[in-house]
Design a protein around this motif. Structure first.
Motif, mmCIF file in Angstrom:
data_model
loop_
_atom_site.group_PDB
_atom_site.id
_atom_site.type_symbol
_atom_site.label_atom_id
_atom_site.label_comp_id
_atom_site.label_asym_id
_atom_site.label_seq_id
_atom_site.Cartn_x
_atom_site.Cartn_y
_atom_site.Cartn_z
ATOM 1 N N CYS A 255 51.386 -5.698 -4.230
ATOM 2 C CA CYS A 255 52.291 -5.348 -5.322
ATOM 3 C C CYS A 255 52.023 -3.909 -5.782
ATOM 4 C CB CYS A 255 52.157 -6.338 -6.476
ATOM 5 S SG CYS A 255 50.463 -6.619 -7.036
ATOM 6 N N ALA A 256 52.733 -3.492 -6.808
ATOM 7 C CA ALA A 256 52.848 -2.069 -7.127
ATOM 8 C C ALA A 256 51.518 -1.373 -7.399
ATOM 9 C CB ALA A 256 53.792 -1.888 -8.312
ATOM 10 N N SER A 257 50.599 -1.994 -8.116
ATOM 11 C CA SER A 257 49.355 -1.313 -8.474
ATOM 12 C C SER A 257 48.255 -1.499 -7.444
ATOM 13 C CB SER A 257 48.860 -1.813 -9.842
ATOM 14 O OG SER A 257 48.556 -3.194 -9.767
ATOM 15 N N ASN A 258 48.594 -2.074 -6.284
ATOM 16 C CA ASN A 258 47.611 -2.301 -5.219
ATOM 17 C C ASN A 258 47.477 -1.092 -4.297
ATOM 18 O OD1 ASN A 258 48.396 -5.824 -4.645
ATOM 19 N ND2 ASN A 258 47.085 -4.882 -6.167
ATOM 20 N N VAL A 259 46.297 -1.041 -3.652
ATOM 21 C CA VAL A 259 46.052 -0.083 -2.582
ATOM 22 C C VAL A 259 46.133 -0.851 -1.260
ATOM 23 C CG1 VAL A 259 44.387 1.467 -1.519
ATOM 24 C CG2 VAL A 259 44.606 1.372 -4.021
ATOM 25 N N HIS B 252 59.274 -1.335 -1.255
ATOM 26 C CA HIS B 252 58.016 -1.649 -1.939
ATOM 27 C C HIS B 252 57.504 -0.411 -2.657
ATOM 28 C CE1 HIS B 252 57.374 -5.560 0.089
ATOM 29 N NE2 HIS B 252 57.993 -4.972 1.109
ATOM 30 N N ALA B 253 57.010 -0.612 -3.882
ATOM 31 C CA ALA B 253 56.302 0.436 -4.621
ATOM 32 C C ALA B 253 54.815 0.144 -4.525
ATOM 33 C CB ALA B 253 56.752 0.460 -6.077
ATOM 34 N N LEU B 254 54.003 1.141 -4.193
ATOM 35 C CA LEU B 254 52.570 0.962 -3.987
ATOM 36 C C LEU B 254 51.819 2.116 -4.634
ATOM 37 C CD1 LEU B 254 52.684 0.043 -0.192
ATOM 38 C CD2 LEU B 254 52.369 -1.577 -2.077
ATOM 39 N N THR B 255 50.556 1.849 -5.020
ATOM 40 C CA THR B 255 49.720 2.914 -5.570
ATOM 41 C C THR B 255 49.217 3.843 -4.476
ATOM 42 O OG1 THR B 255 49.018 1.538 -7.433
ATOM 43 C CG2 THR B 255 47.576 3.372 -6.825
ATOM 44 N N ASP B 256 48.807 3.266 -3.353
ATOM 45 C CA ASP B 256 48.302 4.080 -2.250
ATOM 46 C C ASP B 256 48.354 3.237 -0.986
ATOM 47 O OD1 ASP B 256 47.293 6.225 -0.927
ATOM 48 O OD2 ASP B 256 45.409 6.344 -2.063
ATOM 49 N N ALA C 140 57.681 3.522 -1.878
ATOM 50 C CA ALA C 140 57.731 4.538 -2.935
ATOM 51 C C ALA C 140 56.435 4.491 -3.718
ATOM 52 C CB ALA C 140 58.924 4.274 -3.858
ATOM 53 N N ALA C 141 56.082 5.624 -4.350
ATOM 54 C CA ALA C 141 54.864 5.693 -5.160
ATOM 55 C C ALA C 141 55.070 4.933 -6.469
ATOM 56 C CB ALA C 141 54.506 7.143 -5.436
ATOM 57 N N CYS D 209 50.375 -8.287 -11.259
ATOM 58 C CA CYS D 209 49.701 -7.527 -10.207
ATOM 59 C C CYS D 209 48.299 -7.133 -10.655
ATOM 60 C CB CYS D 209 50.528 -6.273 -9.892
ATOM 61 S SG CYS D 209 50.011 -5.426 -8.396
ATOM 62 N N ASP D 210 47.303 -7.349 -9.753
ATOM 63 C CA ASP D 210 45.931 -6.957 -10.055
ATOM 64 C C ASP D 210 45.816 -5.438 -10.000
ATOM 65 O OD1 ASP D 210 45.280 -9.612 -10.174
ATOM 66 O OD2 ASP D 210 44.666 -9.721 -8.069
#
Length: 402
Positions: free
Chosen positions: A37-41, A58-62, A80-81, A90-91
């Protein structure tokens, strides 16, 4: 946009579909059992060789990418970032790793499923396959589902694994030329690895009496994959002396019938006859049957391999429970043998041999075969003994032996 093309195939062909995939949205492909999910690496191993199909945005942190891999994007899919907005499900900052796909073996029967020509799952009905035939055979059609990515280990005891056709990315490749062109492309090395080579022939079984599967050289791989989850041992049989069908990994409590056939025998028609005339009877509702052509190895003195003989193998098992099950298996086998006795010549069957192992006793039929083998061994032993004594007597008469 991905364009998918489905070409018609022969209705009589056998279709086997690969189950695992390496899709981004498949939860089991990630070490945490969920899609990132979004805040995951997101982390792929640097040296991982992989093809990943992505269905949606998908939006991802890294994201750490492999050096040798590809992402196949469906229409509208992409990455996307993450903009930093709160995501309650999201963890925050967790690293999610893509699972290893290298261990998915071509010869693992649990990774294949039978499908109809229309690509629908075949119902688990009265007909089953021995273990060797649960993975694609020489004249089968193989399907990798559209809009999926995959990676398959094709390690084999054979240099070439023959198939009738392969369907992937929605396109059926059914000629050697089309398949050779695909292998020269960028996709194939990311999808197939190992020492075996898949070869598309475009031809079905040419013999109406059926064709052997051809997987016998890799039966040890098939059995190892099946038994891996059970401590590498076959389950304890419910009968005292289980039978060992050709092409099957473990003994069965049921019946086997081996048929010798003539050029008039038609496997498809005979299978339909057994289903319609016998298996469809209410009293045989719990029975299941496997029938196919196999090659039985002939040996000299039961030890030295000599040649192989084609025969039709019928395997009968009962999924029911209770005292009646063993009786019904034996009854069904007897009914088949009686039908052969009455109509075998017209069906192209020259002879049939039956063995039954059910309940806690070994049947008279199997016992008679075992007894005949013992008698044959004894006769051969006596014959060689007499020849040996005759040779000694001859040498003695010639004065060459005191």
């Amino acid at each position: 946009t991905l364009v998918f093309l489905l070409l018609p195939a022969a209705a009589a062909a056998v279709y086997k579909q690969w189950i695992p995939n390496t899709n981004f949205e498949t939860a089991s492909n990630w070490d945490k059992g969920r899609v990132p999910c979004a805040s995951n690496v997101v982390h792929f191993q640097k040296n991982e060789v992989i093809s990943v199909f992505v269905r949606s945005p998908h939006a991802l942190t890294d994201m750490y990418l492999p050096l040798n891999g590809e992402f196949v994007l469906a229409s509208g899919a992409g990455f996307a970032a993450f903009d930093g907005s709160w995501d309650p499900g999201c963890d925050s900052g967790a690293t999610v790793r893509f699972a290893d796909a290298e261990h998915h073996s071509w010869f693992n029967p649990t990774l294949w499923q039978a499908v109809s020509p229309s690509r629908e799952l075949e119902p688990s009905g009265r007909i089953f396959s021995v273990d060797e035939e649960r993975v694609p055979c020489h004249y089968d059609d193989v399907i990798f589902q559209p809009e999926t990515s995959f990676r398959v280990n094709v390690d084999s005891s054979r240099r070439v694994i023959h198939l009738r056709s392969i369907s992937l990315m929605g396109q059926e490749l059914s000629s050697p030329e089309a398949w050779a062109e695909y292998l020269r492309g960028a996709f194939a090395p990311l999808q197939f690895h190992g020492n075996g080579t898949l070869q598309v022939t475009g031809t079905g079984c040419p013999d109406k009496s059926g064709c052997a599967c051809g997987n016998t050289p890799d039966l040890h791989r098939i059995c190892a994959a099946l038994l891996e989850a059970s401590g590498r041992q076959c389950p304890a049989p419910a009968c005292q002396s289980p039978l060992q069908p050709l092409g099957h990994c473990c003994g069965v409590c049921g019946a086997t019938i081996n048929l010798d056939f003539t050029p008039d025998f038609d496997l498809q028609k005979y299978r339909a006859r057994l289903i319609d005339a016998l298996l469809s009877q209410p009293k045989y509702a719990s029975m299941r049957m496997a029938i196919s052509k196999v090659h039985k190895e002939q040996t000299f003195l039961g030890v030295i391999p000599r040649s192989s003989t084609p025969l039709i193998q019928i395997v009968l098992i009962d999924d029911g429970a209770g005292v009646q099950t063993s009786t019904m298996v034996e009854q069904l086998a007897a009914d088949i043998m009686e039908d052969i006795a009455q109509h075998g010549e017209a069906l192209g069957i020259s002879s049939g041999k039956m063995e039954v192992a059910t309940g806690s006793l070994f049947s008279r039929q199997a016992g008679s075969h075992a007894l005949s083998r013992i008698i044959a061994g004894t006769v051969l032993g006596l014959l060689f003994g007499l020849l040996f004594l005759g040779g000694i007597f001859f040498l003695h008469r010639k004065g060459k032996l005191r």
